[in-house]
Scaffold this active site. Structure first.
Site, PDB file in Angstrom:
ATOM      1  N   TYR A  13      -5.954   1.743  -9.872  1.00  0.00           N
ATOM      2  CA  TYR A  13      -4.674   0.090  -9.135  1.00  0.00           C
ATOM      3  C   TYR A  13      -6.825  -0.421  -9.560  1.00  0.00           C
ATOM      4  CZ  TYR A  13      -4.901  -2.354  -4.921  1.00  0.00           C
ATOM      5  OH  TYR A  13      -4.706  -3.470  -4.601  1.00  0.00           O
ATOM      6  N   SER A  36      -5.872  11.694 -13.412  1.00  0.00           N
ATOM      7  CA  SER A  36      -5.626  12.113 -12.691  1.00  0.00           C
ATOM      8  C   SER A  36      -4.988  11.669 -11.597  1.00  0.00           C
ATOM      9  CB  SER A  36      -6.481  13.150 -11.491  1.00  0.00           C
ATOM     10  OG  SER A  36      -7.317  11.966 -11.726  1.00  0.00           O
ATOM     11  N   ASN A  37      -4.784  10.567 -11.161  1.00  0.00           N
ATOM     12  CA  ASN A  37      -4.761   9.556 -10.403  1.00  0.00           C
ATOM     13  C   ASN A  37      -3.652   8.529 -10.384  1.00  0.00           C
ATOM     14  OD1 ASN A  37      -3.744   9.377  -7.302  1.00  0.00           O
ATOM     15  ND2 ASN A  37      -5.343   7.272  -6.830  1.00  0.00           N
ATOM     16  N   SER A 127     -18.571   1.330  -1.798  1.00  0.00           N
ATOM     17  CA  SER A 127     -17.620   0.747  -0.831  1.00  0.00           C
ATOM     18  C   SER A 127     -18.236   0.917   0.444  1.00  0.00           C
ATOM     19  CB  SER A 127     -16.621   2.732   0.017  1.00  0.00           C
ATOM     20  OG  SER A 127     -15.847   2.916   0.463  1.00  0.00           O
ATOM     21  N   ALA A 128     -17.178   0.114   1.112  1.00  0.00           N
ATOM     22  CA  ALA A 128     -18.306   0.039   2.295  1.00  0.00           C
ATOM     23  C   ALA A 128     -18.162   1.025   2.770  1.00  0.00           C
ATOM     24  CB  ALA A 128     -16.736  -0.838   2.872  1.00  0.00           C
ATOM     25  N   TYR A 152     -15.750  12.445   0.385  1.00  0.00           N
ATOM     26  CA  TYR A 152     -15.396  11.048  -0.852  1.00  0.00           C
ATOM     27  C   TYR A 152     -16.650   9.973  -0.114  1.00  0.00           C
ATOM     28  CZ  TYR A 152     -14.271   6.290  -1.575  1.00  0.00           C
ATOM     29  OH  TYR A 152     -14.098   5.561  -2.303  1.00  0.00           O
ATOM     30  N   LYS A 156     -20.214   7.892  -2.744  1.00  0.00           N
ATOM     31  CA  LYS A 156     -20.485   7.419  -2.905  1.00  0.00           C
ATOM     32  C   LYS A 156     -21.913   6.609  -2.733  1.00  0.00           C
ATOM     33  CE  LYS A 156     -16.379   5.548  -4.433  1.00  0.00           C
ATOM     34  NZ  LYS A 156     -17.007   5.175  -6.439  1.00  0.00           N
ATOM     35  N   ASN A 182     -11.881  -3.628   1.760  1.00  0.00           N
ATOM     36  CA  ASN A 182     -10.683  -2.936   2.661  1.00  0.00           C
ATOM     37  C   ASN A 182      -9.276  -3.960   1.169  1.00  0.00           C
ATOM     38  OD1 ASN A 182     -11.745  -1.791   4.307  1.00  0.00           O
ATOM     39  ND2 ASN A 182      -9.166  -1.542   4.273  1.00  0.00           N
ATOM     40  N   ASN A 201      -2.786   7.190   1.733  1.00  0.00           N
ATOM     41  CA  ASN A 201      -2.982   6.695   3.020  1.00  0.00           C
ATOM     42  C   ASN A 201      -3.843   5.503   3.474  1.00  0.00           C
ATOM     43  OD1 ASN A 201      -3.619   9.893   2.592  1.00  0.00           O
ATOM     44  ND2 ASN A 201      -4.692   9.304   0.534  1.00  0.00           N
ATOM     45  N   ASN A 202      -3.560   5.382   2.962  1.00  0.00           N
ATOM     46  CA  ASN A 202      -3.791   3.054   2.797  1.00  0.00           C
ATOM     47  C   ASN A 202      -2.996   2.670   4.150  1.00  0.00           C
ATOM     48  OD1 ASN A 202      -5.570   3.310   0.493  1.00  0.00           O
ATOM     49  ND2 ASN A 202      -6.419   3.594   2.810  1.00  0.00           N
TER      50      ASN A 202
HETATM   51  P1  NAD Z   1      -7.449   4.975  -8.886  1.00  0.00           P
HETATM   52  O1  NAD Z   1      -7.210   5.948  -7.977  1.00  0.00           O
HETATM   53  O2  NAD Z   1      -6.228   4.611  -9.120  1.00  0.00           O
HETATM   54  O3  NAD Z   1      -8.402   4.995  -9.633  1.00  0.00           O
HETATM   55  C1  NAD Z   1      -9.293   6.249  -9.775  1.00  0.00           C
HETATM   56  C2  NAD Z   1      -9.458   6.226 -12.052  1.00  0.00           C
HETATM   57  O4  NAD Z   1     -10.254   7.113 -12.099  1.00  0.00           O
HETATM   58  C3  NAD Z   1      -7.930   6.525 -11.807  1.00  0.00           C
HETATM   59  O5  NAD Z   1      -6.919   6.128 -12.603  1.00  0.00           O
HETATM   60  C4  NAD Z   1      -8.066   8.071 -11.959  1.00  0.00           C
HETATM   61  O6  NAD Z   1      -7.103   8.910 -12.949  1.00  0.00           O
HETATM   62  C5  NAD Z   1      -9.425   7.857 -12.632  1.00  0.00           C
HETATM   63  N1  NAD Z   1     -10.259   9.531 -13.063  1.00  0.00           N
HETATM   64  C6  NAD Z   1     -10.734  10.107 -12.002  1.00  0.00           C
HETATM   65  N2  NAD Z   1     -11.452  11.070 -11.745  1.00  0.00           N
HETATM   66  C7  NAD Z   1     -11.679  10.940 -13.029  1.00  0.00           C
HETATM   67  C8  NAD Z   1     -12.288  11.694 -14.146  1.00  0.00           C
HETATM   68  N3  NAD Z   1     -12.377  13.369 -13.680  1.00  0.00           N
HETATM   69  N4  NAD Z   1     -12.434  11.593 -15.934  1.00  0.00           N
HETATM   70  C9  NAD Z   1     -11.183  10.602 -15.840  1.00  0.00           C
HETATM   71  N5  NAD Z   1     -11.180   9.763 -15.165  1.00  0.00           N
HETATM   72  C10 NAD Z   1     -10.879  10.279 -13.797  1.00  0.00           C
HETATM   73  O7  NAD Z   1      -8.409   4.359  -7.600  1.00  0.00           O
HETATM   74  P2  NAD Z   1      -9.179   2.776  -7.060  1.00  0.00           P
HETATM   75  O8  NAD Z   1      -8.092   1.836  -5.609  1.00  0.00           O
HETATM   76  O9  NAD Z   1      -8.644   2.060  -8.260  1.00  0.00           O
HETATM   77  O10 NAD Z   1     -10.541   2.854  -6.685  1.00  0.00           O
HETATM   78  C11 NAD Z   1     -11.180   2.531  -8.068  1.00  0.00           C
HETATM   79  C12 NAD Z   1     -12.931   3.154  -7.825  1.00  0.00           C
HETATM   80  O11 NAD Z   1     -13.268   1.859  -6.236  1.00  0.00           O
HETATM   81  C13 NAD Z   1     -13.354   4.515  -7.296  1.00  0.00           C
HETATM   82  O12 NAD Z   1     -14.824   4.753  -7.717  1.00  0.00           O
HETATM   83  C14 NAD Z   1     -12.761   4.235  -5.883  1.00  0.00           C
HETATM   84  O13 NAD Z   1     -13.724   5.425  -4.852  1.00  0.00           O
HETATM   85  C15 NAD Z   1     -13.444   2.977  -5.394  1.00  0.00           C
HETATM   86  N6  NAD Z   1     -13.434   2.184  -4.023  1.00  0.00           N
HETATM   87  C16 NAD Z   1     -11.885   2.057  -4.121  1.00  0.00           C
HETATM   88  C17 NAD Z   1     -11.320   1.379  -2.859  1.00  0.00           C
HETATM   89  C18 NAD Z   1      -9.802   1.299  -2.353  1.00  0.00           C
HETATM   90  O14 NAD Z   1      -9.779   0.968  -1.194  1.00  0.00           O
HETATM   91  N7  NAD Z   1      -9.061   1.562  -3.874  1.00  0.00           N
HETATM   92  C19 NAD Z   1     -12.371   1.604  -1.728  1.00  0.00           C
HETATM   93  C20 NAD Z   1     -13.694   1.423  -2.260  1.00  0.00           C
HETATM   94  C21 NAD Z   1     -14.220   2.130  -3.593  1.00  0.00           C
HETATM   95  N1  UFG Z   2      -3.782   2.520   9.295  1.00  0.00           N
HETATM   96  C1  UFG Z   2      -2.599   2.373  10.256  1.00  0.00           C
HETATM   97  N2  UFG Z   2      -1.115   3.306  10.011  1.00  0.00           N
HETATM   98  C2  UFG Z   2      -1.988   3.738   8.170  1.00  0.00           C
HETATM   99  C3  UFG Z   2      -2.470   3.158   7.373  1.00  0.00           C
HETATM  100  C4  UFG Z   2      -3.609   3.118   8.468  1.00  0.00           C
HETATM  101  O1  UFG Z   2      -2.701   2.444  11.290  1.00  0.00           O
HETATM  102  O2  UFG Z   2      -0.620   4.692   8.116  1.00  0.00           O
HETATM  103  C5  UFG Z   2      -4.995   1.818   9.759  1.00  0.00           C
HETATM  104  C6  UFG Z   2      -6.550   2.618  10.099  1.00  0.00           C
HETATM  105  O3  UFG Z   2      -6.178   3.581  10.571  1.00  0.00           O
HETATM  106  C7  UFG Z   2      -7.746   1.649   9.238  1.00  0.00           C
HETATM  107  C8  UFG Z   2      -6.726   0.333   8.677  1.00  0.00           C
HETATM  108  O4  UFG Z   2      -5.356   0.761   9.201  1.00  0.00           O
HETATM  109  O5  UFG Z   2      -7.705   1.273  10.711  1.00  0.00           O
HETATM  110  C9  UFG Z   2      -7.168   0.218   7.188  1.00  0.00           C
HETATM  111  O6  UFG Z   2      -7.189   1.662   7.429  1.00  0.00           O
HETATM  112  P1  UFG Z   2      -7.026   1.984   4.851  1.00  0.00           P
HETATM  113  O7  UFG Z   2      -6.515   3.680   5.433  1.00  0.00           O
HETATM  114  O8  UFG Z   2      -6.016   0.967   4.725  1.00  0.00           O
HETATM  115  O9  UFG Z   2      -8.532   1.851   5.457  1.00  0.00           O
HETATM  116  P2  UFG Z   2      -9.568   2.061   5.390  1.00  0.00           P
HETATM  117  O10 UFG Z   2     -10.368   0.892   6.448  1.00  0.00           O
HETATM  118  O11 UFG Z   2      -9.697   3.532   6.480  1.00  0.00           O
HETATM  119  O12 UFG Z   2     -11.096   2.316   4.078  1.00  0.00           O
HETATM  120  C10 UFG Z   2     -11.382   2.062   3.694  1.00  0.00           C
HETATM  121  C11 UFG Z   2     -10.722   3.249   1.907  1.00  0.00           C
HETATM  122  C12 UFG Z   2     -11.675   4.076   1.958  1.00  0.00           C
HETATM  123  C13 UFG Z   2     -13.148   3.934   2.220  1.00  0.00           C
HETATM  124  C14 UFG Z   2     -12.988   3.528   3.574  1.00  0.00           C
HETATM  125  C15 UFG Z   2     -14.137   3.270   4.530  1.00  0.00           C
HETATM  126  O13 UFG Z   2      -9.584   3.008   1.663  1.00  0.00           O
HETATM  127  O14 UFG Z   2     -11.732   4.405   0.412  1.00  0.00           O
HETATM  128  O15 UFG Z   2     -12.043   2.028   3.732  1.00  0.00           O
HETATM  129  O16 UFG Z   2     -15.190   2.338   3.987  1.00  0.00           O
HETATM  130  F1  UFG Z   2     -13.849   5.063   2.271  1.00  0.00           F
END
Ligand code: NAD
Ligand code: UFG
Length: 345
Positions: A13, A36-37, A127-128, A152, A156, A182, A201-202
């Site tokens: 993403y 994988s994702n 991440s935060a 997870y 980080k 976020n 999940n989000n």
């Molecule tokens: P995502 O899952 O869409 O992207 C991660 C990518 O890494 C995927 O394409 C997956 O296939 C690849 N990957 C995972 N394991 C691998 C492996 N062993 N070898 C090669 N590729 C592998 O996630 P995203 O939302 O794009 O997140 C990107 C980065 O940002 C991640 O490190 C995530 O932890 C971090 N992050 C994301 C969020 C969020 O809310 N999306 C918040 C904070 C930090």
């Molecule tokens: N929420 C709902 N219903 C849902 C999903 C989420 O009410 O179905 C609420 C959660 O309780 C939270 C807010 O929406 O209050 C945001 O939730 P997200 O799951 O979208 O995001 P988080 O803040 O829980 O998680 C984010 C990142 C994680 C990171 C985490 C901690 O996605 O990668 O912040 O900083 F680990």
């Protein structure tokens, strides 16, 4: 002039949006991902937007030999942007070793392989979550880091510690860790966006999939938080703004503007929105009524989280530009685009 950048997790993403920005800033991109994702289809979407398809190598970066081989072939790269990780918070609580194995081995193998090949600049997706439950708001980079609430999150925190230690000993190696709050939204074209596998999940994909009729009802986790409307508050940042921050961080590394070999920056919007505000804004911009109910709190969730991004403004010259309405509307446009094409991969 050589402008090659290795992007791990570049089919995902945030990574795919960063690849678009890199290409638009005339960088040559090599994407490493094991899918994988994510889906290889994102490479075609990147081409549709930029006119260029990045070189893609399918590889599991937790495999040290395979990783090493690829870096040898691309030892002329200037830097690595490391997105590759597993990120499902709940799954990491149930299967912690999978997360420690994947996320830490990917990091260690990447660091090892790149420095073996003289590539000594590194951007890390953090991440935060490294702030745990914060003592002060807004959160600054000086706020203390704490034990995150999930394995997870801990990958980080440990990841940052590993990189910081490495920067102390490895001469010429420098790194920037970007602490995302976020990330939501999608590219303005509606051609590329977040594609969660299975039930999201989000919050944002849950909202758009409910509005699209894929999911029945959104559960609002907790209506009894000490906030203005009882629901939890987060700092949402547009994925395109976030992707652009990587270009600023990359230029800081390439131009050797760093003040320390390891630096961290918060990436958010400086603003907090409650879950109910997100729902109301979605309904206002999409004109779609959302089916939702307020339920129990989700374990591990905290009340409020929002960033100060002053440091990123001062040092990276970056500030999030896009409004919450733009974030939500772009997510909705992407969801509708997926529906019309029946192409959810
Ligand atoms: P995502 O899952 O869409 O992207 C991660 C990518 O890494 C995927 O394409 C997956 O296939 C690849 N990957 C995972 N394991 C691998 C492996 N062993 N070898 C090669 N590729 C592998 O996630 P995203 O939302 O794009 O997140 C990107 C980065 O940002 C991640 O490190 C995530 O932890 C971090 N992050 C994301 C969020 C969020 O809310 N999306 C918040 C904070 C930090
Ligand atoms: N929420 C709902 N219903 C849902 C999903 C989420 O009410 O179905 C609420 C959660 O309780 C939270 C807010 O929406 O209050 C945001 O939730 P997200 O799951 O979208 O995001 P988080 O803040 O829980 O998680 C984010 C990142 C994680 C990171 C985490 C901690 O996605 O990668 O912040 O900083 F680990």
């Amino acid at each position: 002039m050589n402008r090659k950048i290795i992007v791990t997790g570049g089919c995902g993403y945030i990574g795919s949006h960063a690849v678009i920005q890199l290409i638009e800033n005339q960088f040559e991109v090599v994407v490493l991902d094991n899918l994988s994702n994510s889906s290889e289809a994102n490479l075609g979407r990147i081409k549709q937007i930029t006119g260029k398809q990045p070189l893609f190598i399918k590889v599991d970066l937790s495999n040290s030999e395979a990783t090493s081989k690829i870096f040898k072939r691309h030892n002329d790269a200037l830097a690595v942007i490391h997105f590759a990780a597993l990120k499902a918070v709940g799954e990491s609580i149930n299967i912690p070793l999978k997360y420690y194995h994947n996320n830490l081995n990917c990091l260690l193998n990447t660091l090892n392989s790149q420095t073996e090949n003289g590539i000594n600049k590194f951007i890390f997706s953090s991440s935060a979550t490294v702030y745990g439950t914060p003592d002060e708001l807004p959160i600054t980079e000086k706020s203390i880091t704490k034990q995150p609430s999930s394995p997870y999150g801990n990958t980080k925190k440990i990841g940052e510690e590993i990189i910081e230690d490495y920067c102390k000993t490895e001469l010429n190696f420098s790194s920037i860790s970007l602490r995302y709050f976020n990330p939501i939204g999608a590219h303005e074209s509606g051609i590329i966006g977040e594609l969660p596998k299975g039930i999201p999940n989000n919050l944002m994909p849950y909202i758009t999939q409910t509005a699209a009729g894929i999911l029945d009802k959104l559960k609002v986790f907790g209506g009894d938080y000490p906030t203005q409307d009882g629901t939890a508050i987060r700092d949402y940042v547009h994925v395109v703004d976030l992707a652009q921050a990587h270009i600023h961080a990359l230029n800081r590394l390439l131009n050797q503007e760093q003040e320390a070999s390891f630096e961290t920056f918060n990436l958010g919007s400086n603003k907090g929105y409650s879950v109910l505000e997100m729902i109301q804004t979605f309904e206002a911009v999409s004109k779609v009524k959302l089916n939702y109910e307020i339920t129990e709190r989700r374990t591990g969730d905290i009340t409020q989280l929002y960033a100060s991004t002053k440091l990123a403004e001062e040092k990276l010259g970056w500030k999030a530009q896009r409004t919450i309405e733009e974030m939500i509307l772009s997510s909705w446009k992407w969801e509708q685009n997926l529906l019309s094409k029946k192409n959810r991969k």
